[in-house]
Motif scaffolding. Structure first.
Motif, PDB file in Angstrom:
ATOM      1  N   ALA A  93     140.130  35.204 177.590  1.00 28.15           N
ATOM      2  CA  ALA A  93     140.418  36.104 178.711  1.00 28.15           C
ATOM      3  C   ALA A  93     141.918  36.241 178.925  1.00 28.15           C
ATOM      4  N   VAL A  94     142.633  35.118 178.902  1.00 31.82           N
ATOM      5  CA  VAL A  94     144.080  35.140 179.126  1.00 31.82           C
ATOM      6  C   VAL A  94     144.788  35.866 177.983  1.00 31.82           C
ATOM      7  N   PRO A 128     138.997  34.106 189.566  1.00 31.77           N
ATOM      8  CA  PRO A 128     140.067  34.896 190.188  1.00 31.77           C
ATOM      9  C   PRO A 128     141.431  34.211 190.157  1.00 31.77           C
ATOM     10  N   GLY A 129     141.430  32.878 190.136  1.00 31.58           N
ATOM     11  CA  GLY A 129     142.697  32.168 190.089  1.00 31.58           C
ATOM     12  C   GLY A 129     143.511  32.476 188.851  1.00 31.58           C
ATOM     13  N   VAL A 130     142.830  32.823 187.755  1.00 37.43           N
ATOM     14  CA  VAL A 130     143.543  33.196 186.533  1.00 37.43           C
ATOM     15  C   VAL A 130     144.380  34.443 186.782  1.00 37.43           C
ATOM     16  N   LEU A 131     143.818  35.408 187.479  1.00 43.60           N
ATOM     17  CA  LEU A 131     144.542  36.630 187.794  1.00 43.60           C
ATOM     18  C   LEU A 131     145.652  36.381 188.809  1.00 43.60           C
ATOM     19  N   ALA A 132     145.324  35.614 189.841  1.00 43.87           N
ATOM     20  CA  ALA A 132     146.315  35.345 190.884  1.00 43.87           C
ATOM     21  C   ALA A 132     147.545  34.653 190.312  1.00 43.87           C
ATOM     22  N   ARG A 133     147.350  33.737 189.396  1.00 49.99           N
ATOM     23  CA  ARG A 133     148.484  33.027 188.809  1.00 49.99           C
ATOM     24  C   ARG A 133     149.346  33.942 187.937  1.00 49.99           C
ATOM     25  N   ARG A 134     148.790  35.051 187.507  1.00 47.80           N
ATOM     26  CA  ARG A 134     149.559  35.996 186.696  1.00 47.80           C
ATOM     27  C   ARG A 134     150.203  37.088 187.549  1.00 47.80           C
ATOM     28  N   GLY A 135     150.045  36.983 188.870  1.00 50.66           N
ATOM     29  CA  GLY A 135     150.700  37.926 189.761  1.00 50.66           C
ATOM     30  C   GLY A 135     149.837  39.068 190.247  1.00 50.66           C
ATOM     31  N   TYR A 136     148.548  39.070 189.907  1.00 52.01           N
ATOM     32  CA  TYR A 136     147.641  40.115 190.389  1.00 52.01           C
ATOM     33  C   TYR A 136     147.260  39.847 191.847  1.00 52.01           C
ATOM     34  N   ARG A 137     146.936  40.918 192.549  1.00 52.78           N
ATOM     35  CA  ARG A 137     146.407  40.795 193.915  1.00 52.78           C
ATOM     36  C   ARG A 137     145.329  41.854 194.098  1.00 52.78           C
ATOM     37  N   THR A 138     144.379  41.558 194.967  1.00 52.81           N
ATOM     38  CA  THR A 138     143.327  42.541 195.232  1.00 52.81           C
ATOM     39  C   THR A 138     143.855  43.576 196.222  1.00 52.81           C
ATOM     40  N   VAL A 139     143.550  44.854 195.935  1.00 57.37           N
ATOM     41  CA  VAL A 139     144.043  45.930 196.788  1.00 57.37           C
ATOM     42  C   VAL A 139     142.924  46.793 197.356  1.00 57.37           C
ATOM     43  N   ARG A 140     141.708  46.652 196.840  1.00 56.53           N
ATOM     44  CA  ARG A 140     140.614  47.479 197.361  1.00 56.53           C
ATOM     45  C   ARG A 140     139.279  46.891 196.956  1.00 56.53           C
ATOM     46  N   THR A 303     139.442  45.878 193.053  1.00 55.67           N
ATOM     47  CA  THR A 303     140.541  46.357 192.218  1.00 55.67           C
ATOM     48  C   THR A 303     141.682  45.367 192.322  1.00 55.67           C
ATOM     49  N   TRP A 304     142.065  44.825 191.173  1.00 57.31           N
ATOM     50  CA  TRP A 304     143.195  43.903 191.074  1.00 57.31           C
ATOM     51  C   TRP A 304     144.401  44.677 190.559  1.00 57.31           C
ATOM     52  N   GLU A 305     145.532  44.474 191.214  1.00 59.14           N
ATOM     53  CA  GLU A 305     146.748  45.216 190.867  1.00 59.14           C
ATOM     54  C   GLU A 305     147.846  44.266 190.429  1.00 59.14           C
ATOM     55  N   LEU A 306     148.497  44.622 189.326  1.00 55.54           N
ATOM     56  CA  LEU A 306     149.669  43.893 188.840  1.00 55.54           C
ATOM     57  C   LEU A 306     150.840  44.858 188.792  1.00 55.54           C
ATOM     58  N   ARG A 307     151.917  44.502 189.465  1.00 53.25           N
ATOM     59  CA  ARG A 307     153.149  45.286 189.339  1.00 53.25           C
ATOM     60  C   ARG A 307     153.738  45.003 187.961  1.00 53.25           C
TER      61      ARG A 307
END
Length: 312
Positions: A93-94, A128-140, A303-307
Motif C-alpha cells: 500500500a505504501v 488511516p494512520g498510514v495516510l495521516a502520517r504521509r500528510g493526508y487529511r479527510t476533507v469530505r 475523501t483524503w487530500e494531500l497537498r
C-alpha cells in the motif's frame, strides 16, 4: 515462488484480476462484492489515463494484492487517485502511495495549490494512520444510499403542476441539454469539475450509457429546469448518477418527483435495488430528500487530500 513485492503498470489484460481484487476488498469493507468488470475496463481504457505511467499493480507471490491509478481530468490543480489493498499488505500500500504521489506531482507541475484526492471506505482495509502520517487529511464524507424497489409499491408518480418529462434518446440536442443542466445544477457541489461536452461524455463512459434512461424536466415559460441521469449497467443495482434541479425552482417537489420516477422506471425494468451517492455536506437538502423517500445508508467513504507542494 518468492514472496518478494513486485510492482508493474496495469494493462487492459489485467481487468479481470483487478476486478477480483477490488471485489475482495469490497467484501471486507462493504460485506459484498460490488465492482463490475465493465467499470474496471472503463478505467483502463480512459482516454486521459496513460497506463504505463498512471497505474500500478502490486504482487506478492504472483498474487495481486494492491492496485492504484491516478488521473488528471478534474481540472487544474487536482489529481484524482484510486487505491485498493488487501489487509496485511501495508508495504505494498505504501509503495503504491509513493508512486501515486510522485506521478501526481509531475501531473500538477508547479501549481502550489495542487492536491491529490483519494476516496476510501470510511472503514478501509488500509489503516488511516498510514495516510495521516504521509500528510493526508479527510476533507469530505460521501454516502452511498440504496433503496429496495417493488413494482406494486413504486407506481408511476404524478408530476407537479405543469411539469413535463422527456427522455434524451437519440436526440443530440437533448444530450447536450442534459450536460448543460448537470453543469448548472452541480456547479457549487464539492468536487464538481466543469467539463465541456466531449470530456463529459468521456468521463461518463457514455459508450455504455442508455440515453433513454436520462430524462429532462421542463416547466412552462421556464424551459428545462431539471435533469435525471441514471444507468442500468451495474450488476448489483440500478444507479442514479445525477439528479439536479435548477436553484430557481427548488422547493416545488421536482426533485422528489424525479426520484420517484426513477424508482418506478427501474421497478418496471425488473430491478430490485437502486442506489446513488451523496455528499453529506451538500447544502441543497439532498441527503434529507433521499432519506424522506426511503433511501438508507449502504456505506460511507471519505475523501483524503494531500497537498502536493506543502507550504511551510
Amino acid at each position: 515462488m518468492t514472496d518478494t513485492l513486485t510492482v508493474r503498470p496495469a494493462g487492459p489484460g489485467d481487468a479481470a484480476d483487478i476486478c477480483a481484487l477490488l471485489n475482495a476488498v469490497d467484501v471486507i469493507e462493504i460485506g459484498r462484492p460490488e465492482t463490475d468488470l465493465g467499470s474496471v475496463e472503463a478505467d483502463l481504457h480512459h482516454p486521459r489515463v496513460h497506463l504505463a505511467t498512471d497505474s500500478w499493480l502490486a504482487f506478492r507471490g504472483g498474487r495481486p494484492v494492491a492496485y492504484a491509478l491516478v488521473r488528471a481530468d478534474s481540472g487544474p490543480g487536482r489529481v484524482e487517485g484510486d487505491h485498493s489493498v488487501l489487509p496485511g499488505h501495508t508495504g505494498a500500500a505504501v509503495r503504491l502511495l509513493e508512486l501515486m504521489e510522485v506521478r501526481a506531482r509531475r501531473m500538477a507541475g508547479a501549481d502550489r495549490d495542487a492536491v491529490l484526492h483519494i476516496r476510501l471506505n470510511a472503514e478501509p482495509t488500509l489503516h488511516p494512520g498510514v495516510l495521516a502520517r504521509r500528510g493526508y487529511r479527510t476533507v469530505r464524507r460521501h454516502q452511498v444510499m440504496t433503496r429496495r424497489l417493488d413494482r406494486a409499491a413504486d407506481p408511476v408518480p404524478r408530476p407537479p403542476a405543469g411539469l413535463t418529462l422527456r427522455h434524451c434518446g437519440t436526440d443530440e440536442a437533448d444530450r447536450r441539454r442534459a450536460h448543460a443542466l448537470v453543469e448548472e445544477t452541480f456547479a457549487a457541489h464539492f468536487g464538481h469539475v466543469e467539463r465541456a461536452y466531449g470530456p463529459w461524455l468521456d468521463h461518463l463512459d457514455a459508450r455504455e450509457l442508455d440515453w433513454s434512461l436520462v430524462w429532462i424536466a421542463a416547466l412552462p415559460a421556464l424551459g428545462d429546469v431539471a435533469v435525471l441521469l441514471t444507468r442500468d449497467d451495474r450488476t448489483g443495482m440500478a444507479w442514479i448518477n445525477h439528479l439536479g434541479v435548477r436553484e430557481d425552482v427548488r422547493g416545488r417537489g421536482i426533485g422528489g418527483f424525479l426520484l420517484r420516477h426513477a424508482f418506478a422506471a427501474y421497478a418496471r425494468r425488473g430491478r430490485n435495488t437502486i442506489g446513488l451517492g451523496v455528499d453529506t455536506g451538500n447544502e441543497t437538502g439532498a441527503l434529507e430528500l433521499y432519506e424522506a423517500h426511503g433511501m438508507r445508508l449502504h456505506y460511507a467513504d471519505d475523501t483524503w487530500e494531500l497537498r502536493l507542494h506543502p507550504q511551510g
